[in-house]
Every structure is written in C-alpha cells, then in structure tokens.
Motif scaffolding. Sequence first.
Motif, mmCIF file in Angstrom:
data_model
loop_
_atom_site.group_PDB
_atom_site.id
_atom_site.type_symbol
_atom_site.label_atom_id
_atom_site.label_comp_id
_atom_site.label_asym_id
_atom_site.label_seq_id
_atom_site.Cartn_x
_atom_site.Cartn_y
_atom_site.Cartn_z
ATOM 1 N N MET A 1 91.144 40.512 24.908
ATOM 2 C CA MET A 1 90.675 40.684 26.282
ATOM 3 C C MET A 1 89.162 40.861 26.337
ATOM 4 N N LYS A 2 88.646 41.697 25.398
ATOM 5 C CA LYS A 2 87.206 41.932 25.373
ATOM 6 C C LYS A 2 86.441 40.645 25.065
ATOM 7 N N SER A 3 87.002 39.839 24.160
ATOM 8 C CA SER A 3 86.327 38.591 23.795
ATOM 9 C C SER A 3 86.283 37.615 24.976
ATOM 10 N N GLN A 4 87.331 37.628 25.799
ATOM 11 C CA GLN A 4 87.358 36.766 26.980
ATOM 12 C C GLN A 4 86.320 37.214 28.011
ATOM 13 N N ILE A 5 86.225 38.520 28.201
ATOM 14 C CA ILE A 5 85.212 39.066 29.120
ATOM 15 C C ILE A 5 83.821 38.728 28.607
ATOM 16 N N TYR A 6 83.636 38.890 27.302
ATOM 17 C CA TYR A 6 82.343 38.577 26.687
ATOM 18 C C TYR A 6 81.976 37.116 26.906
ATOM 19 N N GLN A 7 82.932 36.219 26.707
ATOM 20 C CA GLN A 7 82.678 34.793 26.874
ATOM 21 C C GLN A 7 82.291 34.473 28.316
ATOM 22 N N PHE A 8 83.017 35.051 29.280
ATOM 23 C CA PHE A 8 82.717 34.811 30.695
ATOM 24 C C PHE A 8 81.331 35.339 31.060
ATOM 25 N N VAL A 9 81.042 36.567 30.637
ATOM 26 C CA VAL A 9 79.752 37.190 30.964
ATOM 27 C C VAL A 9 78.595 36.422 30.327
ATOM 28 N N SER A 10 78.770 35.961 29.101
ATOM 29 C CA SER A 10 77.703 35.225 28.417
ATOM 30 C C SER A 10 77.395 33.912 29.129
ATOM 31 N N TYR A 11 78.426 33.182 29.537
ATOM 32 C CA TYR A 11 78.209 31.924 30.265
ATOM 33 C C TYR A 11 77.591 32.179 31.639
ATOM 34 N N PHE A 12 78.047 33.228 32.298
ATOM 35 C CA PHE A 12 77.514 33.558 33.619
ATOM 36 C C PHE A 12 76.046 33.968 33.526
ATOM 37 N N THR A 13 75.683 34.670 32.455
ATOM 38 C CA THR A 13 74.282 35.062 32.237
ATOM 39 C C THR A 13 73.394 33.836 32.098
ATOM 40 N N ILE A 14 73.874 32.853 31.343
ATOM 41 C CA ILE A 14 73.101 31.622 31.148
ATOM 42 C C ILE A 14 72.889 30.911 32.482
ATOM 43 N N ILE A 15 73.942 30.818 33.284
ATOM 44 C CA ILE A 15 73.832 30.169 34.596
ATOM 45 C C ILE A 15 72.827 30.925 35.478
ATOM 46 N N MET A 16 72.923 32.243 35.489
ATOM 47 C CA MET A 16 72.034 33.062 36.309
ATOM 48 C C MET A 16 70.573 32.932 35.875
ATOM 49 N N SER A 17 70.350 32.675 34.585
ATOM 50 C CA SER A 17 68.978 32.574 34.074
ATOM 51 C C SER A 17 68.220 31.398 34.680
#
Length: 234
Positions: A1-17
């Motif tokens: 579960m944590k790895s899935q959250i991490y993956q989502f947050v990491s991709y979202f961070t890139i988009i937001m950048s």
Amino acid sequence: MKSQIYQFVSYFTIIMSFVPAVIVMLKKLWQATPFQYFAIYWFINGLVNTMFVIEGLPKKFIEVTSVIYNSLDIPMMVGIIYLSAFSIALKKFIRIGLVVFILFELFCLIQGGFKYAALKYVLGVGLLFLMTIIIWQISLYLQQVVHVTREKALLLIHGALLFQYGTYIVVYIFDYFIVDVADGIDKFLIYYISTIISISIGSSGLLLKGLQKLPSTTAIRRSFWAESQERPVR
C-alpha cells in the motif's frame, strides 16, 4: 500500500513541477524575470525527479546526477532570490555568503569525493543560509504598507519556498543523522508532499489577477527605495 501511495505521489510531484512554467507561458509572464526563473527552477526539479521513476537507469548515473543537482540546488535558488531582491544589504549578504558557500562546497567535494556523503555538512550550511535569506526577504515584503500584485505574488512564492526548504531540513536530518529511523520511501514521501504543497502555494501567486499588467521589478525597487527615504528616523 505504501509503495502504491509513493508511486502516485512521485508522479503527481513531477506533473506539478511543470505547472508554474505552464502558468507563466499562458499568462505571458516571461518578461517578469523573477517569475521566469522560479518557473524554470521548478521545471528542472521536475526533470530531475523524473529520473527516479524511470526504470533501468544505471545506479551510478542516478548517483552522479543526484550529487550534481544537490550541489547546484542551493546556489541556483540563492541566485534567483538575489535577482528578485531589492534590499542593498540583503544583496551584499547574498554575494558574500554565496562565494563562501561555493568555496566550502568545492572543498568538501574535493576532500570527500564526488559522492552524496560528501555533501553532509554542505547541505546543512546551505539550508541555513538559504532559510536566512528567504526569511529576510519575506520580512522586507511584510514591512511595506502597500503591496502591489507582483509583490503579493513574490511573497506567496517566498512563503512556498520557506515551507519547502524548511521541510527539506527534516529530510536532511533523517538522511544523514537519523538514518535508521525512517526508510527511503518515508523520506521521499516527505520530500514529494512538501514539494507539491510548495508548488501549489507558489502557483497561486502566479495566478493572481492582473499580474502581467504590472510595472517591472526595477520600478518596484525604486518605489521601495523612495518609500524608505520618506520614513521618519527613530
């Protein structure tokens, strides 16, 4: 579960950048130098973070790129703040401090090698130096009685950076001094979430109505200088 959250947050961070750069282009703010540089900074941040989600990249390449980015991150941000600063005392402090910091950084990299571990004390000193500059700049904005839209936008951006680098201090402490407490995913989650919040705050400043119709930063500096001359001496 944590790895899935991490993956989502990491991709979202890139988009937001990439969002600040898009806003700057859509609002035609490229002639406003400070906003242009802040957008470019977050854009580069997005490109670097993309490297961590691409599978198959050599570990050596990732380490070298990480060292280069972390070595340039603080000098780059300090330089951007210098260009938007209007206080002579602050600009002088930045010039002297930046030279000392770069020399210290080069010394540590030469002594410790081109490794992430060599940046242990450099990053700590750099974060304190940068936080001092950001707080100083924010205090100067808050001292002004009247704020035009451009100043409000810069105030929001500097507030966003204060939050972002303030959170990075926590990541830095866990990274170098409390290594066994948090795993890599926890540290990256803190880093990514703080970046998302920071970019969101900074982007809200870029979205202020009427921002593109304001006078240049030079004119604002002159206005601040004239206002300071009119203040009574106590």
